[in-house]
Enzyme design. Structure first.
Site, PDB file in Angstrom:
ATOM      1  N   ALA A  59      19.713  18.317  -1.373  1.00 37.05           N
ATOM      2  CA  ALA A  59      18.795  17.961  -0.593  1.00 37.05           C
ATOM      3  C   ALA A  59      18.234  16.842  -1.488  1.00 37.05           C
ATOM      4  CB  ALA A  59      17.485  18.685  -0.122  1.00 37.05           C
ATOM      5  N   LYS A  60      17.401  16.038  -0.898  1.00 45.15           N
ATOM      6  CA  LYS A  60      17.201  14.863  -1.743  1.00 45.15           C
ATOM      7  C   LYS A  60      16.256  15.304  -2.962  1.00 45.15           C
ATOM      8  CE  LYS A  60      14.918  12.962   1.914  1.00 45.15           C
ATOM      9  NZ  LYS A  60      14.015  12.234   2.635  1.00 45.15           N
ATOM     10  N   ARG A  61      15.487  16.329  -2.692  1.00 49.47           N
ATOM     11  CA  ARG A  61      14.642  16.692  -3.903  1.00 49.47           C
ATOM     12  C   ARG A  61      15.384  17.275  -5.071  1.00 49.47           C
ATOM     13  NH1 ARG A  61      13.504  18.490   0.811  1.00 49.47           N
ATOM     14  NH2 ARG A  61      14.215  20.748   1.431  1.00 49.47           N
TER      15      ARG A  61
ATOM     16  N   GLY B  91      18.271  15.935  -6.071  1.00 49.81           N
ATOM     17  CA  GLY B  91      18.888  14.971  -6.632  1.00 49.81           C
ATOM     18  C   GLY B  91      20.113  14.385  -5.942  1.00 49.81           C
TER      19      GLY B  91
END
Ligand code: GLU
Length: 290
Positions: free
Chosen positions: A251-253, A255
């Protein structure tokens, strides 16, 4: 809006941030499912959250799809322009006695769940404990900000047993009760993801709903709404998500790079799309989960 004949799929991102590799896989899966059958691949912008949706993210989505080599069919549909259709669907459910106003804040719900001996959890996190279900139907109350929830037990009783079919998981008995009385119209939006996606998939003539397996739990709710609103029932295809080398969802979080960044740094879009099709992540980031 719908057309007859052939497979129709869609990619339905929310323009609340830049797309990342997980979105690219969802778009590729949906695009390829249509193309392999000579069908149509549609784009729907899920921008009911007007506070968080941004035109620059819409522009980014269009540029990302072009860069990946995923040609679209038809007009782009914006959910923010379809509020009248959602209101009509809500009216229909309200006329069946299936909706009730909910005045709870998130904090109210968290407190109520924490206080109850057996905290109910739905497939999508905390299940609403039903606080407002028993309130008197007093029109004066509606002057206060409120959401509209579905009385799930009553809805399930009316709809009867339902099944749905996933091209990967097979035919499944729908259990919308597990999700509890979900919100069909948010306080701030006049609709919700569940209602808008169901109304629009039908309106756009989507025959195959292709999306990540993270939305698998939402499908029984959509199947129920289709039954209550007399909408056609598509086939679903919930694909595996991208995972990083640690096996965690990419996911975005954790990386996952924004597609815009890869695009700007000269990465070859169609080659990257082929890597994702083959289950390979670029830049040595990880692999798709089984
Ligand atoms: N708008 C949803 C998202 O961005 C996807 C909706 C769907 O595919 O049903 O996660």
């Amino acid at each position: 809006m719908s057309q007859t004949g052939g497979v129709v799929t869609r990619f339905a991102p929310s323009p609340t941030g830049p797309l990342h590799l997980g979105h690219a896989l969802a778009a590729i899966e949906s695009h390829d499912r249509a193309r392999v059958s000579g069908g149509r691949f549609l784009l729907r912008i899920e921008d009911i959250d007007t506070g968080r949706s941004r035109p620059e993210h819409v522009a980014g989505i269009l540029a990302d799809l072009d860069w990946l080599g995923l040609a679209r069919d038809g007009e782009v549909v914006f959910q923010s322009q379809r509020m009248a259709q959602y209101a009509a669907a809500l009216d229909r459910l309200r006329a069946q006695g299936l909706l009730y106003p909910c005045f709870c804040t998130r904090a109210d719900i968290a407190r109520e769940v924490a206080d109850s001996a057996s905290a109910p959890h739905g497939a999508d996190g905390v299940r609403y404990p039903g606080t407002c279900r028993a309130l008197p139907r007093d029109p004066a109350l509606l002057a206060r900000p409120h959401a509209w929830r579905i009385d799930m037990a009553r809805a399930v009783a009316i709809a009867g047993p339902l099944t749905w079919t996933d091209e990967i998981a097979g035919t499944i008995a729908a259990d919308p009760l597990a999700s509890g009385d979900v919100v069909l119209a948010r306080k701030d939006a006049g609709t919700s993801y569940h209602l808008a996606v169901t109304v629009d998939d039908a309106a756009q003539g989507v025959t195959h709903v292709v999306r990540g397996v993270d939305l698998f739990h939402a499908t029984p709710i959509h199947r129920l709404l289709q039954a209550l609103l007399d909408l056609p029932v598509p086939t679903w295809r919930h694909h595996p998500l991208l995972t990083g080398p640690d096996g965690q969802r990419l996911a975005k979080r954790s990386g996952a790079p924004a597609l815009a960044l890869l695009r700007a740094s000269g990465v070859d879009g169609p080659a990257l799309a082929d890597d994702l099709r083959a289950g390979r992540l670029p830049l040595g980031i990880g692999t798709t989960s089984p």
